[in-house]
Design a protein around this motif. Structure first.
Motif, PDB file in Angstrom:
ATOM      1  N   UNK A  40       7.830  -7.813   1.258  1.00  0.00           N
ATOM      2  CA  UNK A  40       8.528  -6.963   0.290  1.00  0.00           C
ATOM      3  C   UNK A  40       8.136  -5.515   0.555  1.00  0.00           C
ATOM      4  N   UNK A  41       9.112  -4.644   0.560  1.00  0.00           N
ATOM      5  CA  UNK A  41       8.874  -3.234   0.849  1.00  0.00           C
ATOM      6  C   UNK A  41       8.551  -2.473  -0.433  1.00  0.00           C
ATOM      7  N   UNK A  42       7.496  -1.660  -0.350  1.00  0.00           N
ATOM      8  CA  UNK A  42       7.047  -0.809  -1.452  1.00  0.00           C
ATOM      9  C   UNK A  42       7.200   0.643  -0.995  1.00  0.00           C
ATOM     10  N   UNK A  61      -2.521   1.623  -1.024  1.00  0.00           N
ATOM     11  CA  UNK A  61      -2.148   0.992  -2.287  1.00  0.00           C
ATOM     12  C   UNK A  61      -2.833  -0.367  -2.380  1.00  0.00           C
ATOM     13  N   UNK A  62      -3.450  -0.620  -3.518  1.00  0.00           N
ATOM     14  CA  UNK A  62      -4.022  -1.934  -3.819  1.00  0.00           C
ATOM     15  C   UNK A  62      -3.252  -2.494  -5.003  1.00  0.00           C
ATOM     16  N   UNK A  70      -7.285 -14.035  -8.400  1.00  0.00           N
ATOM     17  CA  UNK A  70      -7.112 -14.366  -6.985  1.00  0.00           C
ATOM     18  C   UNK A  70      -7.009 -13.071  -6.192  1.00  0.00           C
ATOM     19  N   UNK A  71      -7.000 -13.145  -4.895  1.00  0.00           N
ATOM     20  CA  UNK A  71      -7.076 -11.960  -4.045  1.00  0.00           C
ATOM     21  C   UNK A  71      -6.046 -10.890  -4.337  1.00  0.00           C
ATOM     22  N   UNK A  72      -6.449  -9.660  -4.165  1.00  0.00           N
ATOM     23  CA  UNK A  72      -5.544  -8.529  -4.319  1.00  0.00           C
ATOM     24  C   UNK A  72      -4.748  -8.345  -3.039  1.00  0.00           C
ATOM     25  N   UNK A  73      -3.658  -7.609  -3.137  1.00  0.00           N
ATOM     26  CA  UNK A  73      -2.833  -7.273  -1.985  1.00  0.00           C
ATOM     27  C   UNK A  73      -3.087  -5.804  -1.673  1.00  0.00           C
ATOM     28  N   UNK A  88       5.309   0.834   2.678  1.00  0.00           N
ATOM     29  CA  UNK A  88       4.445  -0.232   3.176  1.00  0.00           C
ATOM     30  C   UNK A  88       5.017  -1.587   2.815  1.00  0.00           C
ATOM     31  N   UNK A  89       4.423  -2.615   3.383  1.00  0.00           N
ATOM     32  CA  UNK A  89       4.881  -3.987   3.185  1.00  0.00           C
ATOM     33  C   UNK A  89       3.819  -4.766   2.410  1.00  0.00           C
ATOM     34  N   UNK A  90       4.268  -5.479   1.376  1.00  0.00           N
ATOM     35  CA  UNK A  90       3.385  -6.331   0.573  1.00  0.00           C
ATOM     36  C   UNK A  90       3.872  -7.768   0.661  1.00  0.00           C
TER      37      UNK A  90
END
Length: 125
Positions: A40-42, A61-62, A70-73, A88-90
């Motif tokens: 997904x594009x941010x 970006x976090x 659970x884990x962050x992106x 960026x991509x998430x």
């Protein structure tokens, strides 16, 4: 004595409020929905305090899901795709409410801010 303390505390609050200057204005653009296992594009538009695009900055970006452990992106190196627009991509795993913690380094001038957003899965639609 109490009146002097009141004024001292009031002055301190005003000074501290002024120290939290808004060096940057941010506009976060996220998709409204995502597909599991798909990127997904941010986009983040970064403007200076005068409203002009901030170019050449390092942006990270976090993404942290509310109430989940659970884990962050993390998107460590957002790429500047237009003047002041960083992309960026998430990879989202779950739908829900997220906080984007945005870190900007503009030639040594560092700043951190937060934006909140929600996203839903389009799986099964």
């Amino acid at each position: 004595m109490r009146k002097g303390t009141f004024w001292l505390i009031s002055l301190l609050i005003v000074i501290l409020a002024g120290c939290g200057s808004n060096d940057f204005q941010l506009e976060l653009v996220t998709p409204k929905s995502f597909s599991p296992d798909q990127p997904s594009t941010i986009h983040i538009k970064v403007l200076d305090s005068g409203g002009k695009p901030v170019t050449g900055a390092k942006v990270r970006v976090d993404l942290n899901m509310h109430m989940m452990s659970h884990g962050d992106v993390s998107i460590k190196n957002m790429k500047e795709t237009a003047d002041g627009v960083y992309t960026g991509i998430a990879q989202f795993e779950m739908e829900g409410d997220y906080t984007a913690t945005i870190q900007i380094d503009d030639n040594g001038k560092k700043w951190t801010g937060e934006k909140r957003f929600s996203i839903v899965s389009n799986q099964g639609k």
